[in-house]
Write a protein that holds these residues in place. Sequence first.
Motif, PDB file in Angstrom:
ATOM      1  N   THR A  36       0.805  -1.233   0.000  1.00 35.01           N
ATOM      2  CA  THR A  36       0.000   0.000   0.000  1.00 35.01           C
ATOM      3  C   THR A  36       0.836   1.281   0.000  1.00 35.01           C
ATOM      4  OG1 THR A  36      -0.073   0.030   2.416  1.00 35.01           O
ATOM      5  CG2 THR A  36      -1.854  -1.129   1.279  1.00 35.01           C
ATOM      6  N   ILE A  37       2.147   1.147   0.115  1.00 34.29           N
ATOM      7  CA  ILE A  37       2.988   2.339   0.264  1.00 34.29           C
ATOM      8  C   ILE A  37       2.840   3.311  -0.908  1.00 34.29           C
ATOM      9  CG2 ILE A  37       5.411   3.045   0.098  1.00 34.29           C
ATOM     10  CD1 ILE A  37       6.036   1.022   2.267  1.00 34.29           C
ATOM     11  N   ILE A  38       2.691   2.791  -2.113  1.00 37.21           N
ATOM     12  CA  ILE A  38       2.552   3.680  -3.264  1.00 37.21           C
ATOM     13  C   ILE A  38       1.103   3.853  -3.682  1.00 37.21           C
ATOM     14  CG2 ILE A  38       4.414   4.086  -4.876  1.00 37.21           C
ATOM     15  CD1 ILE A  38       4.777   1.392  -5.451  1.00 37.21           C
ATOM     16  N   SER A  39       0.188   3.513  -2.849  1.00 36.99           N
ATOM     17  CA  SER A  39      -1.227   3.580  -3.202  1.00 36.99           C
ATOM     18  C   SER A  39      -1.704   5.029  -3.302  1.00 36.99           C
ATOM     19  CB  SER A  39      -2.065   2.850  -2.150  1.00 36.99           C
ATOM     20  OG  SER A  39      -3.438   3.080  -2.369  1.00 36.99           O
ATOM     21  N   SER A  40      -2.576   5.280  -4.293  1.00 34.16           N
ATOM     22  CA  SER A  40      -3.154   6.625  -4.448  1.00 34.16           C
ATOM     23  C   SER A  40      -4.162   6.920  -3.343  1.00 34.16           C
ATOM     24  CB  SER A  40      -3.840   6.747  -5.819  1.00 34.16           C
ATOM     25  OG  SER A  40      -4.879   5.793  -5.940  1.00 34.16           O
ATOM     26  N   ASP A  41      -4.529   5.906  -2.558  1.00 34.64           N
ATOM     27  CA  ASP A  41      -5.473   6.127  -1.458  1.00 34.64           C
ATOM     28  C   ASP A  41      -4.908   7.082  -0.407  1.00 34.64           C
ATOM     29  OD1 ASP A  41      -7.306   4.447  -2.613  1.00 34.64           O
ATOM     30  OD2 ASP A  41      -6.616   2.676  -1.553  1.00 34.64           O
ATOM     31  N   TRP A  42      -3.570   7.272  -0.415  1.00 33.94           N
ATOM     32  CA  TRP A  42      -2.979   8.187   0.566  1.00 33.94           C
ATOM     33  C   TRP A  42      -3.368   9.632   0.273  1.00 33.94           C
ATOM     34  CZ3 TRP A  42      -1.669   6.055   4.804  1.00 33.94           C
ATOM     35  CH2 TRP A  42      -1.062   4.792   4.836  1.00 33.94           C
ATOM     36  N   LEU A  43      -3.832   9.908  -0.927  1.00 31.02           N
ATOM     37  CA  LEU A  43      -4.301  11.259  -1.236  1.00 31.02           C
ATOM     38  C   LEU A  43      -5.697  11.414  -0.645  1.00 31.02           C
ATOM     39  CD1 LEU A  43      -3.164  11.474  -4.958  1.00 31.02           C
ATOM     40  CD2 LEU A  43      -2.002  12.352  -2.943  1.00 31.02           C
ATOM     41  N   ILE A  44      -5.745  11.803   0.598  1.00 30.54           N
ATOM     42  CA  ILE A  44      -6.999  11.807   1.361  1.00 30.54           C
ATOM     43  C   ILE A  44      -7.983  12.844   0.837  1.00 30.54           C
ATOM     44  CG2 ILE A  44      -5.972  13.349   3.055  1.00 30.54           C
ATOM     45  CD1 ILE A  44      -7.743  12.112   5.152  1.00 30.54           C
ATOM     46  N   ASN A  45      -9.218  12.442   0.693  1.00 30.17           N
ATOM     47  CA  ASN A  45     -10.319  13.348   0.351  1.00 30.17           C
ATOM     48  C   ASN A  45     -11.153  13.561   1.610  1.00 30.17           C
ATOM     49  OD1 ASN A  45      -9.642  13.398  -2.445  1.00 30.17           O
ATOM     50  ND2 ASN A  45     -10.582  11.386  -2.664  1.00 30.17           N
ATOM     51  N   THR A  46     -10.915  14.654   2.298  1.00 30.57           N
ATOM     52  CA  THR A  46     -11.625  14.879   3.560  1.00 30.57           C
ATOM     53  C   THR A  46     -13.101  15.132   3.290  1.00 30.57           C
ATOM     54  OG1 THR A  46     -11.088  17.218   3.436  1.00 30.57           O
ATOM     55  CG2 THR A  46      -9.601  15.841   4.706  1.00 30.57           C
ATOM     56  N   THR A  47     -13.916  14.745   4.212  1.00 31.83           N
ATOM     57  CA  THR A  47     -15.361  14.944   4.080  1.00 31.83           C
ATOM     58  C   THR A  47     -15.927  15.426   5.405  1.00 31.83           C
ATOM     59  OG1 THR A  47     -17.467  13.832   3.677  1.00 31.83           O
ATOM     60  CG2 THR A  47     -15.703  12.473   4.533  1.00 31.83           C
ATOM     61  N   SER A  48     -16.858  16.344   5.345  1.00 33.15           N
ATOM     62  CA  SER A  48     -17.424  16.893   6.579  1.00 33.15           C
ATOM     63  C   SER A  48     -18.432  15.934   7.207  1.00 33.15           C
ATOM     64  CB  SER A  48     -18.086  18.247   6.297  1.00 33.15           C
ATOM     65  OG  SER A  48     -19.075  18.105   5.287  1.00 33.15           O
ATOM     66  N   ASP A  49     -19.024  15.126   6.398  1.00 30.02           N
ATOM     67  CA  ASP A  49     -20.041  14.186   6.901  1.00 30.02           C
ATOM     68  C   ASP A  49     -19.530  12.754   6.772  1.00 30.02           C
ATOM     69  OD1 ASP A  49     -21.879  16.221   7.448  1.00 30.02           O
ATOM     70  OD2 ASP A  49     -22.500  16.260   5.337  1.00 30.02           O
ATOM     71  N   ILE A  50     -19.355  12.115   7.913  1.00 32.10           N
ATOM     72  CA  ILE A  50     -18.953  10.702   7.927  1.00 32.10           C
ATOM     73  C   ILE A  50     -20.050   9.927   8.634  1.00 32.10           C
ATOM     74  CG2 ILE A  50     -17.234   9.039   8.730  1.00 32.10           C
ATOM     75  CD1 ILE A  50     -15.141  11.173   8.536  1.00 32.10           C
ATOM     76  N   SER A  51     -20.676   9.047   7.915  1.00 31.64           N
ATOM     77  CA  SER A  51     -21.777   8.271   8.500  1.00 31.64           C
ATOM     78  C   SER A  51     -21.231   7.072   9.261  1.00 31.64           C
ATOM     79  CB  SER A  51     -22.736   7.802   7.393  1.00 31.64           C
ATOM     80  OG  SER A  51     -22.096   6.847   6.577  1.00 31.64           O
ATOM     81  N   ASP A  52     -22.129   6.438  10.026  1.00 29.69           N
ATOM     82  CA  ASP A  52     -21.710   5.262  10.781  1.00 29.69           C
ATOM     83  C   ASP A  52     -21.509   4.043   9.880  1.00 29.69           C
ATOM     84  OD1 ASP A  52     -24.302   4.855  10.075  1.00 29.69           O
ATOM     85  OD2 ASP A  52     -25.078   4.591  12.108  1.00 29.69           O
ATOM     86  N   LYS A  53     -21.739   4.246   8.578  1.00 27.74           N
ATOM     87  CA  LYS A  53     -21.515   3.158   7.628  1.00 27.74           C
ATOM     88  C   LYS A  53     -20.161   3.262   6.939  1.00 27.74           C
ATOM     89  CE  LYS A  53     -26.427   2.528   6.535  1.00 27.74           C
ATOM     90  NZ  LYS A  53     -27.457   2.536   5.448  1.00 27.74           N
ATOM     91  N   MET A  54     -19.386   4.269   7.329  1.00 26.66           N
ATOM     92  CA  MET A  54     -18.090   4.472   6.678  1.00 26.66           C
ATOM     93  C   MET A  54     -16.968   3.882   7.520  1.00 26.66           C
ATOM     94  SD  MET A  54     -18.475   8.229   4.915  1.00 26.66           S
ATOM     95  CE  MET A  54     -17.357   7.815   3.592  1.00 26.66           C
ATOM     96  N   TYR A  55     -15.901   3.485   6.817  1.00 28.46           N
ATOM     97  CA  TYR A  55     -14.775   2.828   7.479  1.00 28.46           C
ATOM     98  C   TYR A  55     -13.492   3.626   7.209  1.00 28.46           C
ATOM     99  CZ  TYR A  55     -18.003  -1.097   7.828  1.00 28.46           C
ATOM    100  OH  TYR A  55     -19.095  -1.888   8.117  1.00 28.46           O
ATOM    101  N   CYS A  56     -12.642   3.667   8.230  1.00 31.65           N
ATOM    102  CA  CYS A  56     -11.375   4.397   8.123  1.00 31.65           C
ATOM    103  C   CYS A  56     -10.214   3.451   8.400  1.00 31.65           C
ATOM    104  CB  CYS A  56     -11.341   5.559   9.116  1.00 31.65           C
ATOM    105  SG  CYS A  56     -12.527   6.865   8.731  1.00 31.65           S
ATOM    106  N   GLY A  57      -9.057   3.773   7.757  1.00 28.54           N
ATOM    107  CA  GLY A  57      -7.896   2.896   7.898  1.00 28.54           C
ATOM    108  C   GLY A  57      -7.081   3.189   9.141  1.00 28.54           C
ATOM    109  N   TYR A  58      -6.490   2.140   9.695  1.00 30.97           N
ATOM    110  CA  TYR A  58      -5.580   2.301  10.827  1.00 30.97           C
ATOM    111  C   TYR A  58      -4.440   1.293  10.710  1.00 30.97           C
ATOM    112  CZ  TYR A  58      -7.641  -1.892  13.037  1.00 30.97           C
ATOM    113  OH  TYR A  58      -8.062  -3.180  13.309  1.00 30.97           O
ATOM    114  N   LYS A  59      -3.380   1.554  11.439  1.00 26.58           N
ATOM    115  CA  LYS A  59      -2.185   0.706  11.403  1.00 26.58           C
ATOM    116  C   LYS A  59      -2.114  -0.166  12.648  1.00 26.58           C
ATOM    117  CE  LYS A  59       2.740   1.009  12.400  1.00 26.58           C
ATOM    118  NZ  LYS A  59       2.552   0.185  13.592  1.00 26.58           N
ATOM    119  N   TYR A  60      -1.777  -1.410  12.385  1.00 26.35           N
ATOM    120  CA  TYR A  60      -1.422  -2.314  13.489  1.00 26.35           C
ATOM    121  C   TYR A  60      -0.249  -3.146  13.007  1.00 26.35           C
ATOM    122  CZ  TYR A  60      -1.449  -5.908  17.057  1.00 26.35           C
ATOM    123  OH  TYR A  60      -1.066  -6.763  18.068  1.00 26.35           O
TER     124      TYR A  60
END
Length: 248
Positions: free
Chosen positions: A191-215
Amino acid sequence: MCRFFFNCLPSSFCMPSMSEEVIYTDLKFQDSSKTENAQEFGKSGIKVYINFNMQMEKLDKLQSFKEELQSNLSLQLIQNMNSSVKIKNLSNMLQEMATKLCYQLYTKKIEHNCKPCPRKWLWHEDSCYLLRREYKTWKMSEKECQALNASLLKIKKKSVLDFINSHGMNYIWLGLSPTENPINNKYFDETIISSDWLINTTSDISDKMYCGYKYNDYLYYTSCVETRYYFVCEKLANPVKIENTLSD
């Protein structure tokens, strides 16, 4: 040639008549006038010719002077450009040396004056990182980083992943765009070169949305609204001030 006719009387001298004298005088006057006009015209022509030559000489001198100035200006511009390049190269070299020296000082004293990051931020390569061990939702974490003119952590290089791991940071939110279709857990090398790192911020995040985290060395997704994790803010480091590398 002018011919004159005389009326001669017997036993007397031949004398020109009065009308013939007038004609002769007129002719002589006209010839004299033409001669004077020709002389005056000749003198004027010589003056015009001399003035023309003088003006042409001046013009040639001005043209030569102009060409000399242009040549000198071109040489000066080339010298200035060469000097600018040398100065720029020297400045870059000094900046690079100062950065390396500052990093050596930073490893011995984290809050050294030369450090290009704000207080309490960690310096790694060309970025500053603020490790926050507070449990917050993804949106709360993003807002806090934005308030610091920073963004949530993006792991675009293996060296960044190693740096974060060296501080024992796990379960931390990442600067990835929230999604309704989360991917399965992925190894960070994928994922290091993934275009997903270009974050598109949004003011409305519903409880159906998922966010990435590191473990550890993996990327996971979880609820952006319900889950609370640690987070890391990052931003570009300021240039190292050369004078600060010489101070304690």
